[in-house]
Write a protein that holds these residues in place. Structure first.
Motif, PDB file in Angstrom:
ATOM      1  N   TYR A 121       1.039  -1.143  -0.062  1.00  0.00           N
ATOM      2  CA  TYR A 121       0.019   0.018   0.023  1.00  0.00           C
ATOM      3  C   TYR A 121       0.836   1.353   0.199  1.00  0.00           C
ATOM      4  CZ  TYR A 121      -3.578  -3.242   1.305  1.00  0.00           C
ATOM      5  OH  TYR A 121      -4.487  -4.110   1.110  1.00  0.00           O
ATOM      6  N   CYS A 122       0.341   2.300  -0.675  1.00  0.00           N
ATOM      7  CA  CYS A 122       1.002   3.655  -0.475  1.00  0.00           C
ATOM      8  C   CYS A 122       0.971   4.163   0.772  1.00  0.00           C
ATOM      9  CB  CYS A 122       0.420   4.555  -1.691  1.00  0.00           C
ATOM     10  SG  CYS A 122       1.006   6.323  -1.586  1.00  0.00           S
ATOM     11  N   SER A 123       2.229   4.577   1.224  1.00  0.00           N
ATOM     12  CA  SER A 123       2.447   4.984   2.564  1.00  0.00           C
ATOM     13  C   SER A 123       1.956   6.482   2.672  1.00  0.00           C
ATOM     14  CB  SER A 123       3.988   4.905   3.062  1.00  0.00           C
ATOM     15  OG  SER A 123       4.834   5.540   1.981  1.00  0.00           O
TER      16      SER A 123
ATOM     17  N   VAL B 201       4.651   1.922  -7.459  1.00  0.00           N
ATOM     18  CA  VAL B 201       3.937   3.052  -7.874  1.00  0.00           C
ATOM     19  C   VAL B 201       2.651   3.430  -7.543  1.00  0.00           C
ATOM     20  CG1 VAL B 201       3.393   4.395  -9.954  1.00  0.00           C
ATOM     21  CG2 VAL B 201       5.495   2.965 -10.123  1.00  0.00           C
ATOM     22  N   CYS B 202       2.361   4.408  -7.167  1.00  0.00           N
ATOM     23  CA  CYS B 202       0.891   4.734  -6.591  1.00  0.00           C
ATOM     24  C   CYS B 202       0.121   5.619  -7.642  1.00  0.00           C
ATOM     25  CB  CYS B 202       0.860   5.401  -5.273  1.00  0.00           C
ATOM     26  SG  CYS B 202      -1.027   5.996  -4.833  1.00  0.00           S
ATOM     27  N   ASP B 203      -0.893   4.810  -8.431  1.00  0.00           N
ATOM     28  CA  ASP B 203      -1.568   5.563  -9.495  1.00  0.00           C
ATOM     29  C   ASP B 203      -2.539   6.657  -8.680  1.00  0.00           C
ATOM     30  OD1 ASP B 203      -0.154   4.686 -11.726  1.00  0.00           O
ATOM     31  OD2 ASP B 203      -1.402   2.724 -11.819  1.00  0.00           O
ATOM     32  N   HIS B 204      -2.723   6.425  -7.544  1.00  0.00           N
ATOM     33  CA  HIS B 204      -3.742   7.455  -7.036  1.00  0.00           C
ATOM     34  C   HIS B 204      -2.976   8.973  -6.658  1.00  0.00           C
ATOM     35  CE1 HIS B 204      -7.555   8.638  -4.742  1.00  0.00           C
ATOM     36  NE2 HIS B 204      -6.584   8.997  -3.779  1.00  0.00           N
ATOM     37  N   CYS B 205      -1.994   8.763  -6.348  1.00  0.00           N
ATOM     38  CA  CYS B 205      -1.296  10.144  -5.844  1.00  0.00           C
ATOM     39  C   CYS B 205       0.086  10.132  -6.699  1.00  0.00           C
ATOM     40  CB  CYS B 205      -0.851  10.132  -4.055  1.00  0.00           C
ATOM     41  SG  CYS B 205       0.417   9.197  -3.617  1.00  0.00           S
ATOM     42  N   ASP B 206       0.242   9.086  -7.462  1.00  0.00           N
ATOM     43  CA  ASP B 206       1.386   9.315  -8.265  1.00  0.00           C
ATOM     44  C   ASP B 206       2.695   9.401  -7.661  1.00  0.00           C
ATOM     45  OD1 ASP B 206       0.214   9.495 -10.722  1.00  0.00           O
ATOM     46  OD2 ASP B 206      -0.418  11.747 -10.820  1.00  0.00           O
TER      47      ASP B 206
END
Ligand SMILES: [Zn+2]
Ligand SMILES: [Zn+2]
Lengths: 180, 180
Positions: free
Chosen positions: A3-5, A25-30
């Motif tokens: 998960y994105c920290s 890579v987080c495609d939600h917050c880039d």
């Protein structure tokens, strides 16, 4: 890493644009979450020609002998990290004499750095992570009970170099050993 | 750091048992998320007495001159990282001659390590992160347009040490500069 920290959304592993390696890579917050090697810093503490070692009270390698060392923290230098670890694990104040070994342990993504050091006043004791702490004469080091290859390698160079009283900085690679 | 990268639940900052520093802790899966300094590795590439430098095509310090260098990746050694960065940024193959500077940049939690290096065949060019790549004579280095203090410090030691043809490993601390 799942998960994105930063935003808590699930991560995807792919090669970002302009890069050539898979990253999380987080495609939600880039955000791209890089992973990098960590530094372990320690000392070879000497007092009246003998070397201070610690018998480990923790895993891994519980009960084996090590030099005082541990992960470098944010906000400190490698010198400060080596001095702090010596104080924590061996309750010993040291003067750092110089950088000595830099060893790449690529299979666990670590760089180990040991500094030559002198005890300030001969005082030492077992810190929370040590069962016991002892001074060893160079001829009497516990070679068969050493905790880690980088400790063994630093000490074997140190013993050889002590005979010539010259301590060049040594940059080496540590290979994975069978069973590790 | 807001969320646990393992389970996605919110993190709490507190001092774990047996520790003495605040860490990001997950009370859902009991993981502690440590943060540690990162290593930047690079080279001082030399060809026929001149030094290869890159003018940056990226932020920070776009347009300023730097030595080829970048973050060390998992799975590689500092030597490999320095060689890779030189190939990526300056399209130059190098032979590593030896470790030269280790500089602590504590206000950004980085350790910069530069190696002395020789170009293999005199070939080089601008990689994707460079606007241009040039050889500079020691008397002609762009001191007023250098990208980073660690580049400047490595080069100023290198120029001095070149006169004596002796290159001791230098371990130093880089202070935060006004405005940075
Ligand atoms: Zn995110
Ligand atoms: Zn968790």
């Amino acid at each position: 890493m799942n998960y994105c920290s930063h935003c808590g959304q699930p991560l995807i592993s792919r090669i970002p644009e302009g890069d050539n390696r898979h990253r999380f890579v987080c495609d939600h917050c880039d955000r791209i979450h890089y992973q990098n090697p960590r530094i372990v810093a320690g000392t070879i503490p000497v007092w009246e020609g003998r070397i201070l070692m610690c018998r480990r009270a923790i895993q891994p390698r519980h009960g084996y002998w090590t030099l005082p060392a541990g992960f470098m923290e944010n906000g400190e230098t490698t010198v400060e990290a080596a001095r702090r670890e010596t104080l924590e694990e061996a309750l010993a104040g040291v003067r750092i004499e110089g950088l000595y070994t830099i060893m790449h342990v690529t299979h666990i993504d670590q760089v180990h750095m040991f500094f030559r050091a002198s005890l300030l006043d001969g005082e030492f004791g077992a810190g929370e992570e040590s069962l016991e702490v002892r001074l060893f004469a160079p001829d009497d080091l516990p070679w068969d009970e050493m905790a880690f290859p980088t400790v063994q390698e630093s000490l074997s160079h140190f013993i050889e170099d002590s005979k010539k009283e010259a301590f060049p900085v040594r940059v080496t690679d540590i290979q994975r050993r069978l069973g590790q």
